[in-house]
Design a protein around this motif. Structure first.
Motif, PDB file in Angstrom:
ATOM      1  N   ASN A 178       5.643  -0.009  -9.673  1.00 63.34           N
ATOM      2  CA  ASN A 178       4.355  -0.675  -9.131  1.00 63.34           C
ATOM      3  C   ASN A 178       4.275  -1.295  -7.842  1.00 63.34           C
ATOM      4  OD1 ASN A 178       3.769   0.712 -11.619  1.00 63.34           O
ATOM      5  ND2 ASN A 178       2.701  -1.079 -12.610  1.00 63.34           N
ATOM      6  N   ILE A 179       5.139  -0.551  -6.992  1.00 62.00           N
ATOM      7  CA  ILE A 179       5.108  -1.419  -5.734  1.00 62.00           C
ATOM      8  C   ILE A 179       4.701  -0.376  -4.619  1.00 62.00           C
ATOM      9  CG2 ILE A 179       6.671  -2.371  -3.931  1.00 62.00           C
ATOM     10  CD1 ILE A 179       8.049  -3.720  -6.130  1.00 62.00           C
ATOM     11  N   LEU A 180       3.752  -0.635  -3.741  1.00 58.62           N
ATOM     12  CA  LEU A 180       3.503   0.106  -2.379  1.00 58.62           C
ATOM     13  C   LEU A 180       4.278  -0.291  -1.218  1.00 58.62           C
ATOM     14  CD1 LEU A 180       0.152   1.487  -1.267  1.00 58.62           C
ATOM     15  CD2 LEU A 180       1.761   0.277   0.216  1.00 58.62           C
ATOM     16  N   THR A 181       5.091   0.285  -0.591  1.00 52.26           N
ATOM     17  CA  THR A 181       5.894  -0.185   0.556  1.00 52.26           C
ATOM     18  C   THR A 181       5.252   0.738   1.641  1.00 52.26           C
ATOM     19  OG1 THR A 181       7.771  -0.512  -0.802  1.00 52.26           O
ATOM     20  CG2 THR A 181       7.966  -0.356   1.455  1.00 52.26           C
ATOM     21  N   LEU A 182       5.118  -0.106   2.700  1.00 55.46           N
ATOM     22  CA  LEU A 182       4.788   0.360   4.121  1.00 55.46           C
ATOM     23  C   LEU A 182       5.871   0.335   4.934  1.00 55.46           C
ATOM     24  CD1 LEU A 182       2.441   1.201   5.947  1.00 55.46           C
ATOM     25  CD2 LEU A 182       2.082  -0.988   6.683  1.00 55.46           C
ATOM     26  N   TYR A 183       6.554   1.512   5.354  1.00 52.17           N
ATOM     27  CA  TYR A 183       7.388   1.672   6.322  1.00 52.17           C
ATOM     28  C   TYR A 183       7.113   1.974   7.628  1.00 52.17           C
ATOM     29  CZ  TYR A 183      10.555   2.123   1.937  1.00 52.17           C
ATOM     30  OH  TYR A 183      11.445   1.855   1.112  1.00 52.17           O
ATOM     31  N   GLU A 184       8.083   1.694   8.735  1.00 54.10           N
ATOM     32  CA  GLU A 184       8.049   1.927   9.981  1.00 54.10           C
ATOM     33  C   GLU A 184       9.226   2.664  10.219  1.00 54.10           C
ATOM     34  OE1 GLU A 184       6.272   0.795  14.496  1.00 54.10           O
ATOM     35  OE2 GLU A 184       6.689  -0.695  12.998  1.00 54.10           O
ATOM     36  N   GLY A 185       9.506   3.987  10.501  1.00 57.61           N
ATOM     37  CA  GLY A 185      10.714   4.525  10.513  1.00 57.61           C
ATOM     38  C   GLY A 185      11.355   4.383   9.049  1.00 57.61           C
ATOM     39  N   LYS A 222      12.344   1.339   8.335  1.00 56.66           N
ATOM     40  CA  LYS A 222      12.420  -0.223   7.947  1.00 56.66           C
ATOM     41  C   LYS A 222      11.082  -0.545   7.137  1.00 56.66           C
ATOM     42  CE  LYS A 222      12.238  -4.653  10.328  1.00 56.66           C
ATOM     43  NZ  LYS A 222      12.230  -5.342  11.506  1.00 56.66           N
ATOM     44  N   PRO A 223      11.350  -1.283   6.189  1.00 53.17           N
ATOM     45  CA  PRO A 223      10.130  -1.612   5.291  1.00 53.17           C
ATOM     46  C   PRO A 223       9.238  -2.779   6.110  1.00 53.17           C
ATOM     47  CG  PRO A 223      12.248  -2.723   4.267  1.00 53.17           C
ATOM     48  CD  PRO A 223      12.569  -1.715   5.418  1.00 53.17           C
ATOM     49  N   VAL A 224       8.160  -2.380   6.121  1.00 51.32           N
ATOM     50  CA  VAL A 224       7.016  -3.443   6.999  1.00 51.32           C
ATOM     51  C   VAL A 224       6.506  -4.429   5.999  1.00 51.32           C
ATOM     52  CG1 VAL A 224       5.159  -3.590   8.474  1.00 51.32           C
ATOM     53  CG2 VAL A 224       6.911  -1.877   8.909  1.00 51.32           C
ATOM     54  N   LYS A 225       5.939  -3.888   5.012  1.00 47.61           N
ATOM     55  CA  LYS A 225       5.271  -4.897   3.981  1.00 47.61           C
ATOM     56  C   LYS A 225       5.310  -4.014   2.526  1.00 47.61           C
ATOM     57  CE  LYS A 225       2.414  -8.321   2.897  1.00 47.61           C
ATOM     58  NZ  LYS A 225       2.521  -9.627   3.172  1.00 47.61           N
ATOM     59  N   LYS A 226       5.333  -4.910   1.831  1.00 43.13           N
ATOM     60  CA  LYS A 226       5.406  -4.555   0.134  1.00 43.13           C
ATOM     61  C   LYS A 226       4.198  -5.182  -0.690  1.00 43.13           C
ATOM     62  CE  LYS A 226      10.332  -3.315  -0.206  1.00 43.13           C
ATOM     63  NZ  LYS A 226      10.050  -2.024  -0.635  1.00 43.13           N
ATOM     64  N   TYR A 227       3.565  -4.204  -1.341  1.00 44.68           N
ATOM     65  CA  TYR A 227       2.305  -4.762  -2.190  1.00 44.68           C
ATOM     66  C   TYR A 227       2.483  -4.489  -3.557  1.00 44.68           C
ATOM     67  CZ  TYR A 227       0.212  -4.510   2.560  1.00 44.68           C
ATOM     68  OH  TYR A 227      -0.164  -4.607   3.988  1.00 44.68           O
ATOM     69  N   PRO A 228       2.108  -5.373  -4.262  1.00 48.83           N
ATOM     70  CA  PRO A 228       1.974  -4.879  -5.955  1.00 48.83           C
ATOM     71  C   PRO A 228       0.643  -4.025  -6.249  1.00 48.83           C
ATOM     72  CG  PRO A 228       1.241  -7.223  -5.461  1.00 48.83           C
ATOM     73  CD  PRO A 228       1.683  -6.687  -4.168  1.00 48.83           C
ATOM     74  N   VAL A 229       0.894  -3.205  -7.035  1.00 53.26           N
ATOM     75  CA  VAL A 229      -0.158  -2.266  -7.259  1.00 53.26           C
ATOM     76  C   VAL A 229      -0.347  -1.795  -8.859  1.00 53.26           C
ATOM     77  CG1 VAL A 229      -0.209  -1.026  -5.199  1.00 53.26           C
ATOM     78  CG2 VAL A 229       1.157  -0.038  -6.965  1.00 53.26           C
ATOM     79  N   ALA A 230      -1.498  -1.237  -9.083  1.00 56.76           N
ATOM     80  CA  ALA A 230      -1.712  -0.891 -10.456  1.00 56.76           C
ATOM     81  C   ALA A 230      -1.891   0.852 -10.197  1.00 56.76           C
ATOM     82  CB  ALA A 230      -2.817  -1.283 -11.073  1.00 56.76           C
ATOM     83  N   ILE A 231      -1.103   1.573 -11.314  1.00 58.64           N
ATOM     84  CA  ILE A 231      -1.169   3.006 -11.254  1.00 58.64           C
ATOM     85  C   ILE A 231      -1.552   3.232 -12.670  1.00 58.64           C
ATOM     86  CG2 ILE A 231       0.722   3.021  -9.423  1.00 58.64           C
ATOM     87  CD1 ILE A 231       2.478   3.964 -11.888  1.00 58.64           C
ATOM     88  N   GLY A 232      -1.649   4.787 -12.893  1.00 56.59           N
ATOM     89  CA  GLY A 232      -2.310   5.250 -13.927  1.00 56.59           C
ATOM     90  C   GLY A 232      -1.578   4.745 -15.371  1.00 56.59           C
ATOM     91  N   ASN A 233      -2.347   4.669 -16.342  1.00 58.45           N
ATOM     92  CA  ASN A 233      -1.989   4.517 -17.782  1.00 58.45           C
ATOM     93  C   ASN A 233      -2.160   5.752 -18.701  1.00 58.45           C
ATOM     94  OD1 ASN A 233      -1.247   3.413 -19.999  1.00 58.45           O
ATOM     95  ND2 ASN A 233      -3.057   2.077 -20.472  1.00 58.45           N
ATOM     96  N   PRO A 234      -1.223   6.419 -18.704  1.00 60.16           N
ATOM     97  CA  PRO A 234       0.245   6.465 -18.711  1.00 60.16           C
ATOM     98  C   PRO A 234       0.387   6.706 -17.283  1.00 60.16           C
ATOM     99  CG  PRO A 234       0.040   8.456 -19.534  1.00 60.16           C
ATOM    100  CD  PRO A 234      -1.366   7.747 -19.824  1.00 60.16           C
ATOM    101  N   SER A 235       1.672   6.453 -16.577  1.00 56.86           N
ATOM    102  CA  SER A 235       2.046   6.462 -15.127  1.00 56.86           C
ATOM    103  C   SER A 235       1.770   7.917 -14.667  1.00 56.86           C
ATOM    104  CB  SER A 235       3.445   5.795 -15.022  1.00 56.86           C
ATOM    105  OG  SER A 235       4.528   6.944 -15.815  1.00 56.86           O
TER     106      SER A 235
END
Length: 297
Positions: free
Chosen positions: A164-171, A173-186
């Motif tokens: 449950n993590i969204l990662t923003l990459y540039e090339g 390299k990870p730039v920023k990571k965010y906690p997220v909620a996804i589907g139940n069930p996934s």
């Protein structure tokens, strides 16, 4: 009562732990403490954090002294564990974004967890205590992300359904990571390689076939104030958006969309263009695509 403390040698000087321990004790009486393994899985469950918050929380300066004491000393670990909120405030993770102090604590913890590729469940445990200690000591805690086949030299996104993590990459390299909620069930959140096809400020919500539609910009709109539509069914069925249920972030809670804290999605929104690539999958699927997101060791 008389107490004896051993001295520690630091850069050929001796530092007495007595004043450090006394200072931390003073802070511990005015801060939150976290029970190991405490968590909140839904807003309906009772909050398990112990609230002893007082007026003198601005004594976090004593955490600066950690840099002068070897982190291998067990007493320092005990001090950090006993002063969790002071440490989170010192590192900038604790922000008073909500009126609910326990939600602010949860937000701080799951952002710290996400940043280090730990599933954001809101627990203060040994792994988090160790990372906090290293950060206070100025040591590197960069997550060991590896991308074997970089899909873009610019910005692109992964959504890890196992963590449950969204990662923003540039090339690569990870730039920023965010906690997220996804589907139940996934599985309600589709796996695959997609793109963002539209971006909407104050999106209207159609009701999902089970509720009355809600106009855009309404505080009761479950999409929050931003929508980034995925290239699935035209971009209006699945997307990355805000929420009216901040306690759900880090859990499996949606009908398939990816939820973010409103302040996080509003921060991410202007950074990414339409057509940006979005890879969604569990750990095994991401690894097949050459993406590994291991925890900080």
């Amino acid at each position: 009562m008389h107490m004896k403390f051993k001295t520690l040698k630091v850069k050929s000087t001796k530092l007495l732990l007595y004043p450090l321990l006394i200072s931390f004790t003073a802070v511990s009486l005015t801060g939150y403490t976290f029970g190991n393994g405490s968590t909140t899985k839904s807003p309906k469950e009772p909050i398990s954090y112990v609230n002893t918050y007082g007026k003198n929380m601005n004594k976090g300066y004593v955490l600066d002294l950690i840099k002068k004491v070897p982190i291998v000393d067990s007493r320092i670990r005990k001090l950090v564990n006993a002063n969790s909120l002071a440490a989170l405030k010192k590192l900038g993770y604790y922000q008073e974004r909500f009126k609910d102090k326990n939600l602010n604590i949860r937000s701080a913890l799951i952002h710290l967890q996400s940043e280090n590729n730990i599933k954001p469940d809101g627990k203060w445990d040994k792994r988090i205590a160790e990372i906090v200690l290293k950060k206070l000591a100025g040591l590197n805690t960069t997550p060991p992300d590896k991308v074997l086949d970089i899909p873009s030299v610019g910005l692109w996104i992964t959504i890890n359904k196992s963590k449950n993590i969204l990662t923003l990459y540039e090339g690569g390299k990870p730039v920023k990571k965010y906690p997220v909620a996804i589907g139940n069930p996934s599985t309600l959140t589709p796996s695959g390689k997609f793109t963002i096809v539209n971006k909407v400020v104050n999106p209207a919500w159609g009701g999902g076939g089970y509720a009355k539609p809600i106009k855009g910009g309404s505080p009761s709109n479950p999409l929050g104030y931003r929508w980034m539509g995925l290239s699935i069914k035209g971009g209006s069925s699945y997307g990355i958006h805000g929420t009216t249920d901040p306690y759900s972030i880090g859990t499996y809670a949606s009908h398939g969309c990816i939820r973010m804290f409103n302040f996080d999605v509003e921060s991410l929104f202007p950074k990414i263009p339409t057509s940006i690539k979005v890879f969604i999958g569990n750990e095994e699927e991401l690894e097949i695509w050459g993406i590994t997101q291991g925890e900080v060791k």
